[in-house]
Design a protein around this motif. Structure first.
Motif, PDB file in Angstrom:
ATOM      1  N   ALA A  77      45.043  33.477  34.037  1.00 24.96           N
ATOM      2  CA  ALA A  77      44.163  34.567  34.434  1.00 24.96           C
ATOM      3  C   ALA A  77      42.780  34.001  34.747  1.00 24.96           C
ATOM      4  O   ALA A  77      42.365  32.991  34.174  1.00 24.96           O
ATOM      5  N   PRO A  78      42.057  34.657  35.656  1.00 26.04           N
ATOM      6  CA  PRO A  78      40.682  34.238  35.938  1.00 26.04           C
ATOM      7  C   PRO A  78      39.821  34.351  34.687  1.00 26.04           C
ATOM      8  O   PRO A  78      40.138  35.104  33.764  1.00 26.04           O
ATOM      9  N   PRO A  79      38.703  33.630  34.648  1.00 23.24           N
ATOM     10  CA  PRO A  79      37.829  33.671  33.457  1.00 23.24           C
ATOM     11  C   PRO A  79      37.392  35.085  33.082  1.00 23.24           C
ATOM     12  O   PRO A  79      37.321  35.420  31.898  1.00 23.24           O
ATOM     13  N   ALA A  80      37.100  35.924  34.088  1.00 26.53           N
ATOM     14  CA  ALA A  80      36.663  37.285  33.767  1.00 26.53           C
ATOM     15  C   ALA A  80      37.760  38.058  33.055  1.00 26.53           C
ATOM     16  O   ALA A  80      37.487  38.842  32.130  1.00 26.53           O
ATOM     17  N   VAL A  81      39.023  37.857  33.468  1.00 21.60           N
ATOM     18  CA  VAL A  81      40.137  38.537  32.808  1.00 21.60           C
ATOM     19  C   VAL A  81      40.329  37.982  31.404  1.00 21.60           C
ATOM     20  O   VAL A  81      40.598  38.733  30.461  1.00 21.60           O
ATOM     21  N   GLU A  82      40.199  36.680  31.237  1.00 23.41           N
ATOM     22  CA  GLU A  82      40.334  36.071  29.915  1.00 23.41           C
ATOM     23  C   GLU A  82      39.285  36.626  28.954  1.00 23.41           C
ATOM     24  O   GLU A  82      39.581  36.876  27.780  1.00 23.41           O
ATOM     25  N   ARG A  83      38.085  36.829  29.450  1.00 28.72           N
ATOM     26  CA  ARG A  83      37.047  37.412  28.594  1.00 28.72           C
ATOM     27  C   ARG A  83      37.416  38.844  28.209  1.00 28.72           C
ATOM     28  O   ARG A  83      37.199  39.269  27.071  1.00 28.72           O
ATOM     29  N   GLY A  84      37.975  39.579  29.152  1.00 27.45           N
ATOM     30  CA  GLY A  84      38.396  40.942  28.845  1.00 27.45           C
ATOM     31  C   GLY A  84      39.507  40.984  27.816  1.00 27.45           C
ATOM     32  O   GLY A  84      39.497  41.823  26.907  1.00 27.45           O
ATOM     33  N   LEU A  85      40.468  40.068  27.939  1.00 27.95           N
ATOM     34  CA  LEU A  85      41.559  40.007  26.959  1.00 27.95           C
ATOM     35  C   LEU A  85      41.027  39.635  25.571  1.00 27.95           C
ATOM     36  O   LEU A  85      41.467  40.181  24.558  1.00 27.95           O
ATOM     37  N   ALA A  86      40.070  38.699  25.545  1.00 24.43           N
ATOM     38  CA  ALA A  86      39.478  38.301  24.266  1.00 24.43           C
ATOM     39  C   ALA A  86      38.709  39.460  23.644  1.00 24.43           C
ATOM     40  O   ALA A  86      38.719  39.653  22.417  1.00 24.43           O
ATOM     41  N   GLU A  87      38.050  40.251  24.472  1.00 27.05           N
ATOM     42  CA  GLU A  87      37.313  41.416  23.970  1.00 27.05           C
ATOM     43  C   GLU A  87      38.274  42.430  23.346  1.00 27.05           C
ATOM     44  O   GLU A  87      37.998  42.985  22.276  1.00 27.05           O
ATOM     45  N   ILE A  88      39.409  42.644  24.004  1.00 30.71           N
ATOM     46  CA  ILE A  88      40.401  43.575  23.457  1.00 30.71           C
ATOM     47  C   ILE A  88      40.962  43.049  22.142  1.00 30.71           C
ATOM     48  O   ILE A  88      41.117  43.788  21.170  1.00 30.71           O
ATOM     49  N   ALA A  89      41.260  41.748  22.107  1.00 32.91           N
ATOM     50  CA  ALA A  89      41.822  41.156  20.890  1.00 32.91           C
ATOM     51  C   ALA A  89      40.833  41.201  19.740  1.00 32.91           C
ATOM     52  O   ALA A  89      41.235  41.310  18.574  1.00 32.91           O
ATOM     53  N   GLN A  90      39.543  41.121  20.034  1.00 31.67           N
ATOM     54  CA  GLN A  90      38.539  41.158  18.980  1.00 31.67           C
ATOM     55  C   GLN A  90      38.443  42.544  18.354  1.00 31.67           C
ATOM     56  O   GLN A  90      38.233  42.685  17.140  1.00 31.67           O
ATOM     57  N   VAL A  91      38.622  43.565  19.159  1.00 31.70           N
ATOM     58  CA  VAL A  91      38.542  44.935  18.654  1.00 31.70           C
ATOM     59  C   VAL A  91      39.867  45.390  18.053  1.00 31.70           C
ATOM     60  O   VAL A  91      39.894  46.083  17.036  1.00 31.70           O
ATOM     61  N   ASP A  92      40.966  45.001  18.698  1.00 27.94           N
ATOM     62  CA  ASP A  92      42.302  45.410  18.260  1.00 27.94           C
ATOM     63  C   ASP A  92      43.030  44.173  17.751  1.00 27.94           C
ATOM     64  O   ASP A  92      43.529  43.362  18.536  1.00 27.94           O
ATOM     65  N   ARG A  93      43.103  43.999  16.434  1.00 37.84           N
ATOM     66  CA  ARG A  93      43.695  42.812  15.838  1.00 37.84           C
ATOM     67  C   ARG A  93      45.184  42.697  16.124  1.00 37.84           C
ATOM     68  O   ARG A  93      45.762  41.623  16.013  1.00 37.84           O
ATOM     69  N   ARG A  94      45.824  43.795  16.479  1.00 41.99           N
ATOM     70  CA  ARG A  94      47.261  43.761  16.755  1.00 41.99           C
ATOM     71  C   ARG A  94      47.560  43.270  18.164  1.00 41.99           C
ATOM     72  O   ARG A  94      48.710  42.990  18.480  1.00 41.99           O
ATOM     73  N   PHE A  95      46.559  43.167  19.009  1.00 45.27           N
ATOM     74  CA  PHE A  95      46.796  42.834  20.415  1.00 45.27           C
ATOM     75  C   PHE A  95      47.181  41.372  20.580  1.00 45.27           C
ATOM     76  O   PHE A  95      46.515  40.474  20.079  1.00 45.27           O
ATOM     77  N   ASP A  96      48.259  41.152  21.302  1.00 47.75           N
ATOM     78  CA  ASP A  96      48.750  39.808  21.609  1.00 47.75           C
ATOM     79  C   ASP A  96      49.055  39.776  23.104  1.00 47.75           C
ATOM     80  O   ASP A  96      49.968  40.471  23.566  1.00 47.75           O
ATOM     81  N   PRO A  97      48.312  38.994  23.896  1.00 47.31           N
ATOM     82  CA  PRO A  97      48.528  38.993  25.354  1.00 47.31           C
ATOM     83  C   PRO A  97      49.960  38.670  25.751  1.00 47.31           C
ATOM     84  O   PRO A  97      50.502  39.288  26.675  1.00 47.31           O
ATOM     85  N   ALA A  98      50.597  37.706  25.082  1.00 50.70           N
ATOM     86  CA  ALA A  98      51.972  37.353  25.429  1.00 50.70           C
ATOM     87  C   ALA A  98      52.917  38.509  25.153  1.00 50.70           C
ATOM     88  O   ALA A  98      53.796  38.832  25.968  1.00 50.70           O
ATOM     89  N   ALA A  99      52.761  39.155  24.001  1.00 49.95           N
ATOM     90  CA  ALA A  99      53.610  40.305  23.673  1.00 49.95           C
ATOM     91  C   ALA A  99      53.339  41.460  24.630  1.00 49.95           C
ATOM     92  O   ALA A  99      54.268  42.199  25.005  1.00 49.95           O
ATOM     93  N   PHE A 100      52.081  41.626  25.035  1.00 48.97           N
ATOM     94  CA  PHE A 100      51.751  42.693  25.976  1.00 48.97           C
ATOM     95  C   PHE A 100      52.466  42.486  27.305  1.00 48.97           C
ATOM     96  O   PHE A 100      53.009  43.444  27.886  1.00 48.97           O
ATOM     97  N   VAL A 101      52.478  41.270  27.813  1.00 45.53           N
ATOM     98  CA  VAL A 101      53.133  41.000  29.096  1.00 45.53           C
ATOM     99  C   VAL A 101      54.630  41.287  29.002  1.00 45.53           C
ATOM    100  O   VAL A 101      55.227  41.893  29.903  1.00 45.53           O
ATOM    101  N   GLU A 102      55.257  40.861  27.893  1.00 49.13           N
ATOM    102  CA  GLU A 102      56.691  41.129  27.723  1.00 49.13           C
ATOM    103  C   GLU A 102      56.949  42.636  27.656  1.00 49.13           C
ATOM    104  O   GLU A 102      57.912  43.140  28.237  1.00 49.13           O
TER     105      GLU A 102
END
Length: 228
Positions: A77-102
């Motif tokens: 993912a582009p850096p801007a998207v990676e920052r967005g994913l990190a922001e979501i993971a910081q707020v939502d501890r259950r968030f896992d990008p790999a699990a989300f894609v699946e």
């Protein structure tokens, strides 16, 4: 030397040989290291202690390895998207990008197939109000025309992140799906009026999923669809 002394001497010698034989063999065995349950087969001093594998034939081992789930990967993912994913993971501890894609891959198939067969109940559980209304209107129009869809999702070729972030406590992630779809439209008599199941066409869909980060419901809903 009296006969009694000779007999006693012979008995003493015999007992001494027996005692030496027993003690000597025991000493020899004590010098040999005893292989432990968790040591390698060589049993060399200082060898690493590893747990013995379970008993299984070679074919069983190969089948077990083949049945192991493949590791989930996160698309680049582009850096801007990676920052967005990190922001979501910081707020939502259950968030896992790999699990989300699946999960998104599964939702993509489920939503398409539900729309094709006109299953409004399943669409209602997977989409937000606006997207559901759009699907429902298309299903009603199709039914009014006496048409049915006989589509097949052949494969999902690629899933890529397009955007991600949080706004006002609501997380949104946009994915770009590239897939092969065999599409057929039939009339009320079941005759093919458009498409072919023999020729799959490439489809590119850009879907946005969202959920409130403070919600107890972990499910993401489809809230926007577009073509790539």
């Amino acid at each position: 030397m009296t006969p009694e002394i000779v007999i006693l001497a012979m008995i003493a010698a015999f007992l001494g040989l027996r005692l030496y034989s027993v003690l000597g063999r025991r000493a020899e065995h004590e010098e040999e290291p005893i292989q432990g349950r968790f040591e390698g087969r060589q049993g060399q001093p200082g060898a690493p202690r590893v747990q013995a594998p379970p008993r299984a034939d070679q074919r069983g081992d190969e089948r077990a390895r083949a049945e192991q789930p493949r590791p989930r990967t996160v698309p680049l993912a582009p850096p801007a998207v990676e920052r967005g994913l990190a922001e979501i993971a910081q707020v939502d501890r259950r968030f896992d990008p790999a699990a989300f894609v699946e999960g998104a891959r599964g939702a993509y198939r489920m939503i398409l197939e539900a729309f094709w067969r006109g299953d409004k109940a399943e669409l209602r559980s997977l989409c937000d109000d606006d997207v559901y209304e759009g699907f429902a209107q298309a299903i009603d129009a199709r039914a009014a025309a006496g048409e049915t869809l006989d589509n097949r999702l052949v494969r999902i070729e690629e899933v890529a992140f397009a955007s991600a972030g949080i706004e006002n406590g609501f997380a949104r992630i946009t994915l770009r799906f590239r897939s092969d779809i065999a599409a057929v439209t039939r009339d009320a008599q079941g005759q093919v009026v458009a498409g072919s199941l023999d020729d799959a066409i490439e489809a590119v869909d850009v879907w946005t999923f969202g959920r409130a980060v403070n919600s107890a419901d972990p499910d993401w809903l489809l809230e926007e669809t577009d073509e790539g």
